[in-house]
Design an enzyme around this catalytic site. Structure first.
Site, PDB file in Angstrom:
ATOM      1  N   THR A  77       0.846  -1.203   0.000  1.00 22.09           N
ATOM      2  CA  THR A  77       0.000   0.000   0.000  1.00 22.09           C
ATOM      3  C   THR A  77       0.880   1.251   0.000  1.00 22.09           C
ATOM      4  OG1 THR A  77      -1.737  -1.216   1.105  1.00 22.09           O
ATOM      5  CG2 THR A  77      -1.883   1.172   1.218  1.00 22.09           C
ATOM      6  N   GLN A 195       0.365 -10.115  -6.052  1.00 22.47           N
ATOM      7  CA  GLN A 195      -0.099 -11.495  -6.080  1.00 22.47           C
ATOM      8  C   GLN A 195       0.615 -12.327  -7.152  1.00 22.47           C
ATOM      9  OE1 GLN A 195      -2.018 -12.799  -3.838  1.00 22.47           O
ATOM     10  NE2 GLN A 195      -2.985 -11.031  -2.860  1.00 22.47           N
ATOM     11  N   SER A 215       4.735  -7.381  -1.806  1.00 21.94           N
ATOM     12  CA  SER A 215       4.441  -7.321  -0.376  1.00 21.94           C
ATOM     13  C   SER A 215       4.919  -8.597   0.292  1.00 21.94           C
ATOM     14  CB  SER A 215       2.924  -7.165  -0.201  1.00 21.94           C
ATOM     15  OG  SER A 215       2.596  -7.223   1.159  1.00 21.94           O
ATOM     16  N   HIS A 217       4.191 -10.087   3.172  1.00 20.06           N
ATOM     17  CA  HIS A 217       3.310 -11.017   3.898  1.00 20.06           C
ATOM     18  C   HIS A 217       2.474 -11.903   2.983  1.00 20.06           C
ATOM     19  CE1 HIS A 217      -0.748  -8.931   3.896  1.00 20.06           C
ATOM     20  NE2 HIS A 217       0.002  -7.923   3.532  1.00 20.06           N
ATOM     21  N   CYS A 344     -18.189  -8.593   3.721  1.00 22.58           N
ATOM     22  CA  CYS A 344     -19.561  -9.082   3.846  1.00 22.58           C
ATOM     23  C   CYS A 344     -20.276  -8.520   5.056  1.00 22.58           C
ATOM     24  CB  CYS A 344     -19.605 -10.589   3.824  1.00 22.58           C
ATOM     25  SG  CYS A 344     -18.260 -11.344   4.669  1.00 22.58           S
TER      26      CYS A 344
HETATM   27  N1  PLP Z   1      -2.312  -5.197  -4.005  1.00 19.85           N
HETATM   28  C1  PLP Z   1      -2.825  -6.424  -3.992  1.00 19.85           C
HETATM   29  C2  PLP Z   1      -3.132  -7.103  -5.282  1.00 19.85           C
HETATM   30  C3  PLP Z   1      -3.079  -7.062  -2.788  1.00 19.85           C
HETATM   31  O1  PLP Z   1      -3.598  -8.290  -2.779  1.00 19.85           O
HETATM   32  C4  PLP Z   1      -2.781  -6.378  -1.580  1.00 19.85           C
HETATM   33  C5  PLP Z   1      -3.116  -6.987  -0.286  1.00 19.85           C
HETATM   34  O2  PLP Z   1      -4.147  -7.595  -0.131  1.00 19.85           O
HETATM   35  C6  PLP Z   1      -2.232  -5.107  -1.637  1.00 19.85           C
HETATM   36  C7  PLP Z   1      -2.015  -4.544  -2.869  1.00 19.85           C
HETATM   37  C8  PLP Z   1      -1.865  -4.354  -0.371  1.00 19.85           C
HETATM   38  O3  PLP Z   1      -0.744  -4.958   0.200  1.00 19.85           O
HETATM   39  P1  PLP Z   1      -0.208  -4.599   1.672  1.00 19.85           P
HETATM   40  O4  PLP Z   1      -1.023  -5.394   2.613  1.00 19.85           O
HETATM   41  O5  PLP Z   1       1.234  -5.041   1.667  1.00 19.85           O
HETATM   42  O6  PLP Z   1      -0.328  -3.145   1.852  1.00 19.85           O
END
Ligand code: PLP
Length: 798
Positions: A77, A195, A215, A217, A344
């Site tokens: 993010t 992803q 990312s 995690h 949801c």
């Molecule tokens: N972009 C995608 C495609 C994601 O799946 C995610 C997290 O769910 C993010 C951005 C955001 O990642 P982060 O949690 O490292 O800020």
């Protein structure tokens, strides 16, 4: 079915992943031994800096980014912010030559929310004045390249993604690049690779991508570490200024434990001989196994992305007639952690990704994402498959999906009133198990499969399928249901009536107000009667289930259930501002009600806007001052006054901002005292101390049966199970037998505390004060090693 206590099977890797043991060890070492500040010039700092730079090289290798900058951030993010911020700062600097007029910021309609939200935020904050515009996608989630071609020349930034987080769809970056660059060589192009890392081979240096993110995690490194790639040609404006870390691009002392852990993961990804992460072929075989089990368990399943267009680790599906929450609750009960494709908070809010793909609402509202990690093991996948198949069995046993073989006699006969809900709409099925007869009231289209499955599975003789009125806000599936259940519909109860009342009734009863009411016999001692109850719409009828006494009288105290449509709602009365309404008729209908039904008769409405399930006249009179005045036996509100005040009430209904057409103005009644706040550790002791209370689990029977070891909660036997679909039936028996007066506390439990909280509040609303619920649910107390996310309250994007 005998099942052990399920251990967690985590199939939500697109949300986050378990940290690799080696990564955790390296993070620990970076905290305990290599704890230096990479900016320090002494040896401890130099050692830390070495970790930082080695990790940067690994990132380059995994992203295929020999050139350009690699900047460590707190996550994707933040990396997205920097990309957007840098681009828009540059746009602003160049504004003197161009004008904002018609300039665009384009993003794929299925991007993670971090992208459009950042575009909107920085466009507004920096006063750029561009138009933020979605690039549409087709039914498989692929970007509309024609649209991109048409608009790319006017764009200052184009944001796309390599792999979608909800559907796993892989975007063809070469094709996108060709389209973008043919139209606009200069435009900044950002690609969210979060992803894709670990699942696709990336080669960023061979592309004209300006910014890309990853990312930690999502790939078995910890949370709080992410990466921004910035190409050599792209502009970069730091978002954080300070000590000048990351070559001034991102100030702030680096998250070295996170960086060290990321390095451990990247080493595995980078080394082709390393077996930590499964190869593509194995992942595909895992996906195939899961898909087979899902098909076996849920024969009507539809997959929301063609599997060959997605990474193998993500499967997105829907099951007709089931909301995401229902499937998630069931999977969670079976110990399988998946996620909905949507936030949801409401059953009627769907997945914006599937909405953008133009899939029908039911698929969007019912979307489930199964995503497994790169470290998955054979036995874990096999266990997941057997659990998935068990959930299918549980649904079949609960009559929620068709049995493989048509049942001769139902395995578990259902008796009494069943309430199905879709959003606020209520559909009711009355079953008499002794005679196997049933009646359906107000069936709504979205619940038709569920009603049909129940009736088939119970081999019921369908006497009638009726509507209380022609609904203005939704479709009834009455005719469809009668058609589908033709083989089970009782021939002597044929109907040509627009609301489904049988052509030949058994006789005429006398209601409490002296009026005659047609009826037919439902069970050995109950009849089903009807009387006109117009107002909300002029064609309104009410149906009653009760016992006929001397001279065919159906006295108020002998009526168990009253189906009054939208005449009397939970917390309100039906609106009368539709063209088909008559406020005067509603006034008269309301005044008749106290003569026909008793205070304890359960009023079963066509809508439940407040999770009250059902109500009583006594409750409504007590909580609804307007109704109390209309029904006041001494100072009855005159008709003129009623018409005047009713007009004002209806004008307050917010038609614009509601998800559905509301059938009446509702005042919700809030109870704040039903919650028992105990920590998970106190759970066992609490239940041991409350053996005299009625402990009631409100989960549906197919979820309840998975929870077998009640001793961990301090219970020596399973609690009662009153699924919320049976809550109104339970309520009616409770009110009639007045069991509450026996002074036994009622303590509702469920997985996360959400459903049990609503049940306790609903009981209190109808006057049963000694009802409680365990706040936070039993998921934590019940199974100490499993922390179960409460899908109901999660509103953000993962
Ligand atoms: N972009 C995608 C495609 C994601 O799946 C995610 C997290 O769910 C993010 C951005 C955001 O990642 P982060 O949690 O490292 O800020």
């Amino acid at each position: 079915m005998t099942l052990g206590v399920p251990a967690d099977i985590y199939l939500d890797a697109n949300a986050t992943t378990r940290v690799l043991p080696q990564a955790a060890e390296d993070a620990k070492a970076a905290m305990e031994e290599l704890f230096g500040n990479p900016s320090s010039s002494h040896i401890t700092g130099i050692r830390a800096r070495q970790i930082l730079e080695r990790t940067r090289s690994l990132v380059r290798s995994v992203l295929g980014a020999e050139q350009g900058q690699i900047i460590f951030t707190s996550g994707a993010t933040e990396a997205i912010q920097i990309g957007v911020f840098s681009t828009l700062i540059q746009v602003r600097e160049q504004r003197s030559q161009t004008s904002a007029n018609g300039r665009l910021l384009l993003y794929g309609a299925t991007e993670h929310k971090a992208v459009p939200q950042s575009l909107l935020h920085w466009n507004r904050t920096l006063d750029i004045g561009n138009r933020v515009m979605e690039i549409p996608v087709d039914r498989t989630g692929m970007l509309d390249l024609g649209f991109l071609r048409e608009h790319a020349a006017s764009a200052d930034m184009i944001c796309t993604m390599a792999v979608n987080n909800e559907t796993g769809v892989v975007h063809d970056l070469m094709e996108i690049e060709h389209t973008v660059r043919t139209c606009n060589e200069q435009v900044c192009w950002m690609v969210d690779c979060v992803q894709a890392v670990g699942k696709l081979r990336l080669n960023l240096s061979a592309t004209t991508v300006d910014y890309a993110q990853m990312s930690g995690h999502k790939i078995h490194a910890p949370k709080g570490i992410g990466v921004l790639y910035v190409s050599e040609n792209a502009h970069l404006t730091p978002l954080f200024a300070g000590g000048g870390q990351e070559s001034g691009a991102r100030s702030g002392t680096e998250n070295l434990p996170g960086v060290a852990a990321l390095a451990a993961v990247l080493r595995c990804l980078d080394d082709e001989t390393d077996l930590t992460f499964k190869d593509l072929q194995t992942l595909v075989s895992y996906r195939d196994q899961i898909v087979e089990s899902l098909k076996k368990a849920l024969p009507s399943i539809v997959f929301n992305t063609p599997l060959d267009k997605a990474v193998p680790t993500t499967i997105n599906f829907s099951v007709k007639g089931f909301s995401s929450k229902e499937v998630m609750d069931l999977f969670d009960a079976a110990g399988i952690r998946v996620s909905s494709g949507s936030a949801c908070g409401s059953a009627l809010r769907g997945s914006y990704v599937l909405d953008a793909m133009g899939l029908p609402r039911w698929r969007s509202e019912g979307a489930i994402r199964v995503s497994f990690g790169l470290t998955s093991q054979d036995d874990e996948i096999s266990a997941a498959c057997s659990r998935i198949e068990e959930t299918g069995k549980a649904l079949r046993e609960a009559c929620l999906i068709p049995a493989e073989e048509p049942a001769t006699a139902p395995e578990s006969p259902v008796d009494g009133l069943i309430q199905f809900k879709y959003g606020s709409m209520c559909s009711w099925v009355l079953i008499d198990s002794k005679t196997s007869r049933c009646i359906v009231i107000d069936p709504c289209e979205e619940l038709s499969d569920r009603i049909e499955n129940l009736i088939r599975c119970q081999s019921c003789d369908v006497l009638a399928v009726v509507d209380t009125h022609l609904h203005v806000d939704h479709d009834s599936c009455r005719e469809k249901l009668v058609g589908n259940l033709d083989d089970l519909c009782n021939r002597s109860f044929r109907s040509t009536d627009p609301l489904g009342w049988p052509d030949s009734s058994s006789g005429t009863a006398v209601l409490g107000d002296g009026r005659q009411a047609e009826y037919f016999v439902f069970s050995s001692d109950m009849v089903f009667a009807r009387t006109e109850l117009p107002g909300h719409t002029t064609d309104g009828w009410a149906y009653f289930v009760g016992k006929l006494k001397d001279n065919n009288c159906l006295k108020p105290q002998d009526i168990r259930f009253a189906f009054t449509g939208d005449t009397l709602l939970i917390g309100g009365i039906g609106r009368t501002d539709f063209p088909s309404s008559s406020p005067k008729a509603l006034y008269e209908s309301l005044q008749r009600l106290p003569c026909i039904v008793a205070d304890s008769t359960l009023i079963c409405p066509a809508h439940d806007y407040t999770h009250g399930w059902s109500t009583t006249l006594e409750t409504e009179r007590r909580l609804n001052k307007f109704l109390a005045r209309v029904l006041d036996p001494v100072m009855t509100m005159p008709l003129e006054q009623f018409l005047h005040e009713k007009r004002a009430i209806d004008s307050e209904i917010d038609n614009e901002n509601s998800e559905e057409l509301i059938c009446g103005l509702i005042c919700s009644h809030t109870n704040e005292n039903s919650s028992i706040d105990i920590s998970p550790e106190q759970c066992k002791e609490f239940f041991a101390d409350h053996r005299d209370s009625r402990i009631i689990d409100v989960r549906e029977s197919h979820e309840f049966k998975f929870h077998q070891d009640w001793s961990v909660l301090g219970l020596d036997k399973p609690p009662e199970n009153v699924p919320l679909t049976r809550f109104s039936d339970f309520l009616q028996r409770l009110l009639v037998t007045n069991e509450s007066s026996q002074n036994r506390d009622i303590i509702f439990i469920c997985r996360s505390g959400n459903r049990s909280g609503k049940a306790a509040d609903a009981l209190r609303r109808v006057g049963v004060e000694n009802s409680w619920h365990i706040a936070g649910g039993i998921a934590l107390g019940g199974r100490p090693n499993s922390v179960s996310a409460d899908s109901v309250d999660i509103e953000y994007e993962i």
